[in-house]
Design a protein around this motif. Structure first.
Motif, PDB file in Angstrom:
ATOM      1  N   HIS A  82       0.854  -1.191   0.000  1.00  0.00           N
ATOM      2  CA  HIS A  82       0.000   0.000   0.000  1.00  0.00           C
ATOM      3  C   HIS A  82       0.890   1.241   0.000  1.00  0.00           C
ATOM      4  O   HIS A  82       2.108   1.133   0.140  1.00  0.00           O
ATOM      5  CB  HIS A  82      -0.976  -0.023   1.173  1.00  0.00           C
ATOM      6  CG  HIS A  82      -0.350   0.085   2.527  1.00  0.00           C
ATOM      7  ND1 HIS A  82       0.565  -0.843   3.009  1.00  0.00           N
ATOM      8  CD2 HIS A  82      -0.482   1.009   3.512  1.00  0.00           C
ATOM      9  CE1 HIS A  82       0.934  -0.487   4.230  1.00  0.00           C
ATOM     10  NE2 HIS A  82       0.330   0.637   4.558  1.00  0.00           N
ATOM     11  N   HIS A  84       1.179   4.026   1.990  1.00  0.00           N
ATOM     12  CA  HIS A  84       1.602   4.837   3.137  1.00  0.00           C
ATOM     13  C   HIS A  84       3.115   5.061   3.074  1.00  0.00           C
ATOM     14  O   HIS A  84       3.867   4.189   2.614  1.00  0.00           O
ATOM     15  CB  HIS A  84       1.185   4.163   4.456  1.00  0.00           C
ATOM     16  CG  HIS A  84      -0.302   4.213   4.687  1.00  0.00           C
ATOM     17  ND1 HIS A  84      -0.963   3.359   5.525  1.00  0.00           N
ATOM     18  CD2 HIS A  84      -1.249   5.039   4.157  1.00  0.00           C
ATOM     19  CE1 HIS A  84      -2.267   3.651   5.516  1.00  0.00           C
ATOM     20  NE2 HIS A  84      -2.464   4.661   4.692  1.00  0.00           N
ATOM     21  N   HIS A  87       5.939   2.610   3.704  1.00  0.00           N
ATOM     22  CA  HIS A  87       6.040   1.436   2.812  1.00  0.00           C
ATOM     23  C   HIS A  87       6.477   1.844   1.399  1.00  0.00           C
ATOM     24  O   HIS A  87       7.352   1.223   0.808  1.00  0.00           O
ATOM     25  CB  HIS A  87       4.698   0.687   2.761  1.00  0.00           C
ATOM     26  CG  HIS A  87       4.329   0.080   4.068  1.00  0.00           C
ATOM     27  ND1 HIS A  87       4.458  -1.257   4.337  1.00  0.00           N
ATOM     28  CD2 HIS A  87       3.891   0.654   5.221  1.00  0.00           C
ATOM     29  CE1 HIS A  87       4.103  -1.491   5.595  1.00  0.00           C
ATOM     30  NE2 HIS A  87       3.756  -0.338   6.146  1.00  0.00           N
ATOM     31  N   HIS A 175      -7.038  -2.543   6.025  1.00  0.00           N
ATOM     32  CA  HIS A 175      -6.215  -1.371   6.319  1.00  0.00           C
ATOM     33  C   HIS A 175      -6.722  -0.238   5.425  1.00  0.00           C
ATOM     34  O   HIS A 175      -7.667  -0.435   4.664  1.00  0.00           O
ATOM     35  CB  HIS A 175      -4.739  -1.721   6.008  1.00  0.00           C
ATOM     36  CG  HIS A 175      -3.734  -0.763   6.562  1.00  0.00           C
ATOM     37  ND1 HIS A 175      -3.614  -0.483   7.896  1.00  0.00           N
ATOM     38  CD2 HIS A 175      -2.776  -0.017   5.958  1.00  0.00           C
ATOM     39  CE1 HIS A 175      -2.620   0.380   8.081  1.00  0.00           C
ATOM     40  NE2 HIS A 175      -2.109   0.687   6.918  1.00  0.00           N
ATOM     41  N   ASP A 222       0.182  -4.143   5.986  1.00  0.00           N
ATOM     42  CA  ASP A 222      -0.427  -3.593   7.200  1.00  0.00           C
ATOM     43  C   ASP A 222      -1.851  -4.125   7.250  1.00  0.00           C
ATOM     44  O   ASP A 222      -2.603  -3.967   6.286  1.00  0.00           O
ATOM     45  CB  ASP A 222      -0.463  -2.068   7.140  1.00  0.00           C
ATOM     46  CG  ASP A 222       0.888  -1.432   7.452  1.00  0.00           C
ATOM     47  OD1 ASP A 222       1.867  -2.181   7.600  1.00  0.00           O
ATOM     48  OD2 ASP A 222       0.934  -0.192   7.538  1.00  0.00           O
TER      49      ASP A 222
HETATM   50 ZN   LIG Z   1      -0.080   1.555   6.474  1.00  0.00          ZN
END
Ligand SMILES: [Zn+2]
Length: 324
Positions: A82, A84, A87, A175, A222
């Motif tokens: 993902h 974020h 990451h 998430h 996550d």
């Molecule tokens: Zn995350």
């Protein structure tokens, strides 16, 4: 006498079937963290190497020090769970081991490109994403001079692709997946900045990797606890090694929830904790009061702490045979 002989042969064969074969092919797994020999707060990145030589990078994040990081070597695919920043990679270290494990120096900005996309372009290795991330990354790769069709590969939940002899499948994660304005072009970023909003890029995900020796790894990304960890990850893919997020409040499963996932839902042979969001080790030894230690205690199977730069080897049944 003949019955006795058959019994002896059967026992010998039985023993052979269960004893680990030292000659059997192994998958090498190398954590690329912020500090050599430790497990530090931002550490997520792992490199998997199949016996056929295929090398796959998972969630480069902030601890791979850009495409020139000598630990990367050849890379055939870059997986991204993902978008974020921890990451996708919004920041990196200026040099190896910069800062301390408890507070790594992440003073080099990699926005708006991102650390992951910089690596994809330099290595000419496809970025593997699910959700609605494909369109965003194709536009970004194109804007930076890369071939969007070659360098971005969509693998949504339930779908699978291959790199060399490695199967990569998308699996669900529970998430969020909002893109921060820092990764956007300036004209779009201006619309989001100050409003507290992020841009929609579809579901966050996890992955299952099946290697040529049979090792089947669940990468949680996550996530919270989800029924798919039982029905899909164990039920369908029969993952025998789990890389599990244990970071806890306020983002994801913590040690107690992650232990439930591995003990009752996925039930692998062994586990590598990830995303601890703490300095879990000092001098390469696990701190007894760390949440990583709490997770290790709560899990019913071996938990192998990912020390940066230390390569672990796993056989096809999910057992660590070296480096753990
Ligand atoms: Zn995350």
């Amino acid at each position: 006498m003949r019955t006795l002989l058959i019994t002896i042969v059967a026992l010998a064969l039985g023993a052979c079937a269960t004893a680990p074969d030292p000659q059997a092919p192994k998958v090498k797994i190398t954590p690329l963290g912020s500090h050599d020999g430790e497990f530090c707060p931002f550490d997520r990145a792992l490199v998997f190497e199949d016996p056929d030589g295929t090398r796959i990078l998972y969630d480069a994040g902030r601890t791979v020090r850009g495409p020139e990081d000598p630990r990367l070597g050849k890379i055939d695919a870059v997986l991204l769970s993902h978008v974020h920043g921890d990451h996708l990679g919004d920041l990196i270290q200026p040099s190896a081991n910069a800062g301390a494990c408890q507070k790594p120096d992440m003073s080099v900005k990699t926005t708006p490109n991102s650390n992951s996309v910089n690596i994809v372009l330099a290595k000419q290795a496809p970025l593997v994403v699910g959700g609605e991330m494909q369109g965003f990354f194709q536009a970004k790769v194109k804007s930076l001079g890369g071939d969007p069709n070659k360098l971005v590969r969509l693998v949504r939940q339930g779908a699978q692709t291959t790199f060399g002899k490695v199967m990569v499948a998308g699996v669900p994660a529970v998430h969020s997946n909002g893109l921060q304005p820092a990764f956007m072009a300036p004209e779009q970023a201006r619309l989001f900045e100050g409003s507290g909003l992020t841009a929609y890029v579809g579901d966050a995900g996890g992955f299952v990797l099946r290697f040529s020796n049979g090792l089947t790894v669940y990468l949680s990304g996550d996530t919270g606890i989800t029924a798919e960890q039982d029905l899909v990850v164990r039920g369908h893919y029969k993952a025998n090694l789990v890389v599990m997020n244990i970071g806890g409040f306020p983002f994801t499963t913590g040690p107690t929830e992650a232990a439930y996932v591995v003990n009752d839902l996925v039930r692998p042979s062994s586990v590598i904790p990830s995303h601890a969001n703490e300095p879990a080790t000092v001098g390469g030894k696990l701190s007894p009061t760390s949440r990583t230690a709490a997770f290790q205690k709560a899990a019913k199977m071996p938990v192998h702490v990912p020390l940066s730069g230390r390569t672990m080897e796993f056989d096809g049944s999910g057992r660590c045979t070296a480096g753990c």
